[in-house]
Design a protein around this motif. Sequence first.
Motif, PDB file in Angstrom:
ATOM      1  N   THR A 209      -7.836   6.514  -3.366  1.00 32.27           N
ATOM      2  CA  THR A 209      -8.286   7.792  -3.923  1.00 32.27           C
ATOM      3  C   THR A 209      -9.393   8.417  -3.085  1.00 32.27           C
ATOM      4  OG1 THR A 209      -9.879   6.715  -5.395  1.00 32.27           O
ATOM      5  CG2 THR A 209      -7.665   7.088  -6.266  1.00 32.27           C
ATOM      6  N   THR A 210      -9.861   7.699  -2.046  1.00 32.19           N
ATOM      7  CA  THR A 210     -10.853   8.240  -1.112  1.00 32.19           C
ATOM      8  C   THR A 210     -10.555   7.706   0.282  1.00 32.19           C
ATOM      9  OG1 THR A 210     -12.452   6.403  -1.202  1.00 32.19           O
ATOM     10  CG2 THR A 210     -12.625   8.086  -2.934  1.00 32.19           C
ATOM     11  N   GLY A 211     -11.322   8.205   1.250  1.00 30.59           N
ATOM     12  CA  GLY A 211     -11.309   7.620   2.576  1.00 30.59           C
ATOM     13  C   GLY A 211     -12.065   6.302   2.569  1.00 30.59           C
ATOM     14  N   GLY A 212     -12.314   5.755   3.779  1.00 32.23           N
ATOM     15  CA  GLY A 212     -12.936   4.445   3.830  1.00 32.23           C
ATOM     16  C   GLY A 212     -13.888   4.278   4.987  1.00 32.23           C
TER      17      GLY A 212
ATOM     18  N   HIS B 103      -8.277   1.746  -4.296  1.00 27.36           N
ATOM     19  CA  HIS B 103      -9.425   1.804  -3.379  1.00 27.36           C
ATOM     20  C   HIS B 103     -10.200   3.080  -3.674  1.00 27.36           C
ATOM     21  CE1 HIS B 103     -11.261   2.243   0.773  1.00 27.36           C
ATOM     22  NE2 HIS B 103     -11.118   3.515   0.436  1.00 27.36           N
ATOM     23  N   SER B 104     -11.518   2.949  -3.899  1.00 25.09           N
ATOM     24  CA  SER B 104     -12.332   4.132  -4.180  1.00 25.09           C
ATOM     25  C   SER B 104     -13.765   3.912  -3.725  1.00 25.09           C
ATOM     26  CB  SER B 104     -12.325   4.452  -5.678  1.00 25.09           C
ATOM     27  OG  SER B 104     -13.213   5.519  -5.952  1.00 25.09           O
TER      28      SER B 104
ATOM     29  N   TRP C 184     -13.130  11.842   1.581  1.00 21.49           N
ATOM     30  CA  TRP C 184     -11.833  12.528   1.581  1.00 21.49           C
ATOM     31  C   TRP C 184     -10.993  12.107   0.384  1.00 21.49           C
ATOM     32  CZ3 TRP C 184      -9.142  12.520   7.071  1.00 21.49           C
ATOM     33  CH2 TRP C 184      -9.826  13.394   7.920  1.00 21.49           C
ATOM     34  N   ARG C 185     -10.414  13.100  -0.286  1.00 18.72           N
ATOM     35  CA  ARG C 185      -9.413  12.776  -1.297  1.00 18.72           C
ATOM     36  C   ARG C 185      -8.149  12.306  -0.592  1.00 18.72           C
ATOM     37  NH1 ARG C 185      -6.288  17.500  -4.099  1.00 18.72           N
ATOM     38  NH2 ARG C 185      -5.011  17.113  -2.250  1.00 18.72           N
TER      39      ARG C 185
ATOM     40  N   ALA D 214       0.829  -1.211   0.000  1.00 14.49           N
ATOM     41  CA  ALA D 214       0.000   0.000   0.000  1.00 14.49           C
ATOM     42  C   ALA D 214       0.862   1.259   0.000  1.00 14.49           C
ATOM     43  CB  ALA D 214      -0.911   0.012   1.221  1.00 14.49           C
ATOM     44  N   VAL D 215       0.494   2.201  -0.861  1.00 16.53           N
ATOM     45  CA  VAL D 215       1.119   3.523  -0.892  1.00 16.53           C
ATOM     46  C   VAL D 215       0.019   4.541  -0.610  1.00 16.53           C
ATOM     47  CG1 VAL D 215       2.381   5.220  -2.266  1.00 16.53           C
ATOM     48  CG2 VAL D 215       2.863   2.770  -2.552  1.00 16.53           C
ATOM     49  N   GLY D 216       0.012   5.071   0.615  1.00 16.79           N
ATOM     50  CA  GLY D 216      -1.019   6.023   1.013  1.00 16.79           C
ATOM     51  C   GLY D 216      -0.427   7.143   1.839  1.00 16.79           C
ATOM     52  N   MET D 217      -1.255   8.146   2.109  1.00 15.28           N
ATOM     53  CA  MET D 217      -0.769   9.365   2.767  1.00 15.28           C
ATOM     54  C   MET D 217      -0.959   9.296   4.280  1.00 15.28           C
ATOM     55  SD  MET D 217      -3.787  12.150   2.009  1.00 15.28           S
ATOM     56  CE  MET D 217      -5.320  12.123   2.958  1.00 15.28           C
ATOM     57  N   THR D 218      -0.243  10.142   4.989  1.00 14.36           N
ATOM     58  CA  THR D 218      -0.501  10.397   6.399  1.00 14.36           C
ATOM     59  C   THR D 218      -1.936  10.900   6.543  1.00 14.36           C
ATOM     60  OG1 THR D 218       1.808  10.942   6.813  1.00 14.36           O
ATOM     61  CG2 THR D 218       0.177  11.759   8.400  1.00 14.36           C
ATOM     62  N   ALA D 219      -2.698  10.297   7.468  1.00 15.17           N
ATOM     63  CA  ALA D 219      -4.119  10.605   7.694  1.00 15.17           C
ATOM     64  C   ALA D 219      -5.002  10.093   6.577  1.00 15.17           C
ATOM     65  CB  ALA D 219      -4.357  12.094   7.909  1.00 15.17           C
ATOM     66  N   GLY D 220      -4.478   9.189   5.766  1.00 17.83           N
ATOM     67  CA  GLY D 220      -5.285   8.564   4.737  1.00 17.83           C
ATOM     68  C   GLY D 220      -5.965   7.299   5.243  1.00 17.83           C
TER      69      GLY D 220
END
Length: 401
Positions: A178-181, A216-217, A191-192, A130-136
């Motif tokens: 590409t979104t929250g979950g 994930h979307s 969330w983007r 997984a490649v995601g952001m902080t607070a993602g």
Amino acid sequence: MTTTDSIRGIPLWDGHAYRGASSLEWSGDRIEAVESHDELLDGYSVIPGLIDTHVHLGAYSGSGRADWSSWPLITPWEEQVFHIANNAQKAARAGVTTLRDLSGDERQLAVKRAFDEGIQQGPRILVHGAVGMTAGHGDLFIPPHYPHRGRTADSPDECRKLVREYARMGADGIKIFTTGGVLSMGDKVGWRNQTLDEIRATIDEAHALSMPVAAHSHSAEGNEIALSVGVDSIEHGTGLESDQWDRLIERNISVAPTLLINDAIADGRVAVGEEAQAKAKDVVAYRDSLFGDAGRAGIRFVLGTDANGVFVQFGDQMEEVRLMARMFGWTAERALRAATSDAADVVRMSDRIGSLAPGHGADFVVLRGRPWEDIEDLRLENIVAVVSRGRLVHGELPTAG
């Protein structure tokens, strides 16, 4: 010396079509022959092993009880490896002989290699990092103030580096958000996640290293981002608006609908907080307003459950396939292809799994009934035997007489 095993006269559906009463011969993990047979082993049938394109193996797998959110944080990684292996083996005994873990790391890769090398018996596993952001979405499965966190990437360069690290580990692909979950804590589904520059860098680096990317979307905007950057599959795909269908079909992009898990959370059949249940209710309502028409339009839905052994069990995959058939108005054969030959193509293993043909791996399920004629026959209680990598892992093979 490897011996040749066989089933003779069994009604056989090969992943694409019904082939009539057939003899199926295999030697180790290789199908040697599939040929027509004069006699009929009535009451039974054989289909390829199922392929779940979206699972999470890293949850508690014992016979007791454990909190799904805290267990991974307090359990040593070395111990978690045994749970990952057990979850995969549970799936195999339930007829799911290939699993793609979307958000794996060194733990899942260790189990994959042990199974591949025959150190321990288990199904085929593919692992996406997984490649995601902080607070993602991926980050917020861990409570916000907990200091020991998983990998995140917050710039295009960090994204590229993380993709390269996964490639060095031996991962099979990459997952982005590409979104929250629904189950992530404190975010919103809409969330983007990450900027377009970050996502483009991830996609570019992954594809340069021959790694497919699953996105994930849970929104129309998230799907639009995924389409614009060239992902290989969309996970959940909640907001599949009609103006996106033609592009999805033209590009042959698959969607894993994960129906059962969102239904279970929304209906309160599993223990989650009010926040997650409220998000799931919104997701299910939005999904149900679109998915039926999307399926009838020809969107490439494939089996993907989001199973982790807590909200969806490793054994619920057959129920998911039946739900897909009802949701999309499919024939039984179309539903079975989504869980076998088409899913094999999505995970880039159609030359090895998903079909019963000479030279393919020996993964198959013997059932009572004919699920290609009536999808309701695809049930756990109808399983007679499961062969994974050429070895009997559940039940007994039927014989004539």
